[in-house]
Design a protein around this motif. Sequence first.
Motif, short mmCIF file in Angstrom:
data_model
loop_
_atom_site.label_atom_id
_atom_site.label_comp_id
_atom_site.label_asym_id
_atom_site.label_seq_id
_atom_site.Cartn_x
_atom_site.Cartn_y
_atom_site.Cartn_z
N THR A 65 -21.54 1.40 3.89
CA THR A 65 -21.28 2.54 4.77
C THR A 65 -19.76 2.69 4.94
O THR A 65 -19.03 1.70 4.89
N PRO A 66 -19.29 3.91 5.12
CA PRO A 66 -17.86 4.09 5.39
C PRO A 66 -17.46 3.32 6.64
O PRO A 66 -18.25 3.15 7.56
N PHE A 67 -16.22 2.84 6.64
CA PHE A 67 -15.71 2.11 7.80
C PHE A 67 -14.27 2.52 8.04
O PHE A 67 -13.59 3.01 7.15
N GLU A 68 -13.84 2.31 9.28
CA GLU A 68 -12.50 2.73 9.68
C GLU A 68 -11.50 1.60 9.49
O GLU A 68 -11.82 0.43 9.71
N VAL A 69 -10.30 1.97 9.06
CA VAL A 69 -9.18 1.02 9.03
C VAL A 69 -8.01 1.63 9.78
O VAL A 69 -7.92 2.85 9.95
N GLN A 70 -7.15 0.75 10.22
CA GLN A 70 -5.93 1.15 10.91
C GLN A 70 -4.75 0.70 10.06
O GLN A 70 -4.71 -0.43 9.57
N VAL A 71 -3.80 1.60 9.90
CA VAL A 71 -2.57 1.31 9.16
C VAL A 71 -1.43 1.44 10.16
O VAL A 71 -1.27 2.49 10.79
N ASP A 72 -0.68 0.37 10.32
CA ASP A 72 0.48 0.46 11.19
C ASP A 72 1.47 -0.64 10.83
O ASP A 72 1.10 -1.74 10.49
N GLY A 73 2.68 -0.27 10.87
CA GLY A 73 3.74 -1.22 10.59
C GLY A 73 4.17 -1.24 9.14
O GLY A 73 3.36 -1.07 8.24
N VAL A 74 5.46 -1.41 8.97
CA VAL A 74 6.06 -1.55 7.64
C VAL A 74 6.48 -3.00 7.51
O VAL A 74 7.17 -3.54 8.38
N VAL A 88 -2.25 -2.70 6.33
CA VAL A 88 -3.62 -2.31 6.66
C VAL A 88 -4.19 -3.44 7.51
O VAL A 88 -4.29 -4.58 7.05
N ARG A 89 -4.52 -3.12 8.75
CA ARG A 89 -5.02 -4.16 9.66
C ARG A 89 -6.43 -4.60 9.26
O ARG A 89 -7.30 -3.76 9.00
N LYS A 90 -6.62 -5.90 9.23
CA LYS A 90 -7.94 -6.45 8.93
C LYS A 90 -8.87 -6.21 10.12
O LYS A 90 -8.45 -6.30 11.27
N ASN A 91 -10.11 -5.91 9.81
CA ASN A 91 -11.16 -5.82 10.83
C ASN A 91 -12.44 -6.38 10.20
O ASN A 91 -12.48 -6.61 8.98
N PRO A 92 -13.48 -6.63 10.98
CA PRO A 92 -14.68 -7.26 10.41
C PRO A 92 -15.29 -6.52 9.23
O PRO A 92 -15.72 -7.14 8.26
N GLU A 93 -15.34 -5.18 9.29
CA GLU A 93 -15.96 -4.42 8.19
C GLU A 93 -15.12 -4.52 6.92
O GLU A 93 -15.67 -4.66 5.83
N LEU A 94 -13.82 -4.44 7.06
CA LEU A 94 -12.93 -4.56 5.90
C LEU A 94 -13.03 -5.96 5.30
O LEU A 94 -13.12 -6.12 4.08
N LEU A 95 -13.03 -6.97 6.14
CA LEU A 95 -13.14 -8.35 5.65
C LEU A 95 -14.48 -8.60 4.94
O LEU A 95 -14.52 -9.27 3.91
N LYS A 96 -15.55 -8.04 5.48
CA LYS A 96 -16.86 -8.20 4.84
C LYS A 96 -16.88 -7.53 3.47
O LYS A 96 -17.38 -8.09 2.49
N LYS A 148 7.53 5.21 12.64
CA LYS A 148 6.44 4.85 13.57
C LYS A 148 5.07 5.27 13.02
O LYS A 148 4.35 6.08 13.63
N ILE A 149 4.70 4.73 11.90
CA ILE A 149 3.44 5.09 11.24
C ILE A 149 2.28 4.38 11.94
O ILE A 149 2.26 3.15 12.07
N GLU A 150 1.32 5.19 12.39
CA GLU A 150 0.09 4.69 13.01
C GLU A 150 -1.05 5.60 12.57
O GLU A 150 -1.21 6.70 13.09
N TRP A 151 -1.82 5.12 11.59
CA TRP A 151 -2.89 5.92 11.02
C TRP A 151 -4.23 5.22 11.25
O TRP A 151 -4.30 4.00 11.26
N LYS A 152 -5.29 6.02 11.36
CA LYS A 152 -6.67 5.54 11.33
C LYS A 152 -7.42 6.47 10.40
O LYS A 152 -7.29 7.70 10.51
N PHE A 153 -8.20 5.89 9.49
CA PHE A 153 -9.01 6.72 8.62
C PHE A 153 -10.22 5.95 8.14
O PHE A 153 -10.28 4.73 8.23
N LYS A 154 -11.19 6.72 7.64
CA LYS A 154 -12.41 6.15 7.09
C LYS A 154 -12.20 5.79 5.63
O LYS A 154 -11.70 6.60 4.84
N VAL A 155 -12.59 4.59 5.28
CA VAL A 155 -12.63 4.15 3.89
C VAL A 155 -14.01 4.53 3.37
O VAL A 155 -15.03 4.17 4.00
N ASP A 156 -14.06 5.24 2.24
CA ASP A 156 -15.34 5.74 1.76
C ASP A 156 -15.57 5.52 0.26
O ASP A 156 -16.43 6.16 -0.34
N ASN A 157 -14.78 4.61 -0.36
CA ASN A 157 -14.95 4.42 -1.80
C ASN A 157 -14.45 3.06 -2.25
O ASN A 157 -13.59 2.45 -1.60
N PHE A 158 -15.03 2.61 -3.35
CA PHE A 158 -14.46 1.53 -4.17
C PHE A 158 -14.08 2.19 -5.48
O PHE A 158 -14.85 2.99 -6.03
#
Length: 182
Positions: A65-74, A88-96, A148-158
Motif C-alpha cells: 500500500t502507498p505510505f507517507e515519507v517525510q523529507v527534511d534536512g540537507v 528521507v526520514r525513516k518510519n515503520p512503513e518505509l523500514l518494512k 528549509k526543505i520540509e516535504w511529505k508525500f506518498k510513496v507509490d512505486n518500486f
Amino acid sequence: MHAVVSLLPKEYEDQVFLLLDELEHHFGLRGVRTTPIPHFTYHLGDSYAENKATQILKDLSEQQTPFEVQVDGVETFYSTQPTVFLKVRKNPELLKAHQTLWKNLLPYSKGLNLLYSPPLWRPHITLAYQDLKLENLRQVLRFLREKKIEWKFKVDNFTYIIADDESGALTQHKFNFLGHKD
C-alpha cells in the motif's frame, strides 16, 4: 549500476529539478545528472537477475500500500568525493518496505553496495556528487539549508533502474503499488 528505487511524485520531482538547476547555476554542479530521475534508493548493485528482480518487484508492489515519507534536512556523506542529499526520514512503513525488498532481492543480486543493507541504510535524495569538492561543500550546504526543505508525500512505486555508465542509457521498470489498507 542496477538499483531498486522509488520515484518521487511529480510535484517533488519538479522541486528537485529546480534545486539541481540552482546548484548548476551557482556552483557548476552537474554530476548528479548522470542519474536523471529524482528518487531514493533501497537496493544498489552491479547487477541483478533482471527477470527475477522485476517479477519480485511486480509481486511485492501488488501487495504494497502507498505510505507517507517525510523529507527534511540537507546532509552530506563526507569523503574525498562528498555527496549532498535530502534526508528521507525513516518510519515503520518505509523500514518494512526496505527490509522486504532487501530480503527478497538478495539472492538475485551481484556486487551489492552494503551501505544499502538494513543496518547501514540512510534513505536520501541525492542533490550533488561526483563533481562536488570539499572546497565548495560548505557553501553548497549553506545555500541548500537556507531553503528549509520540509516535504511529505506518498510513496507509490518500486522502480528497477539499469544505468549504463558508459552510454548514459537508462532502462526502468516501474511498478505502482496496488495494495489496499483494510
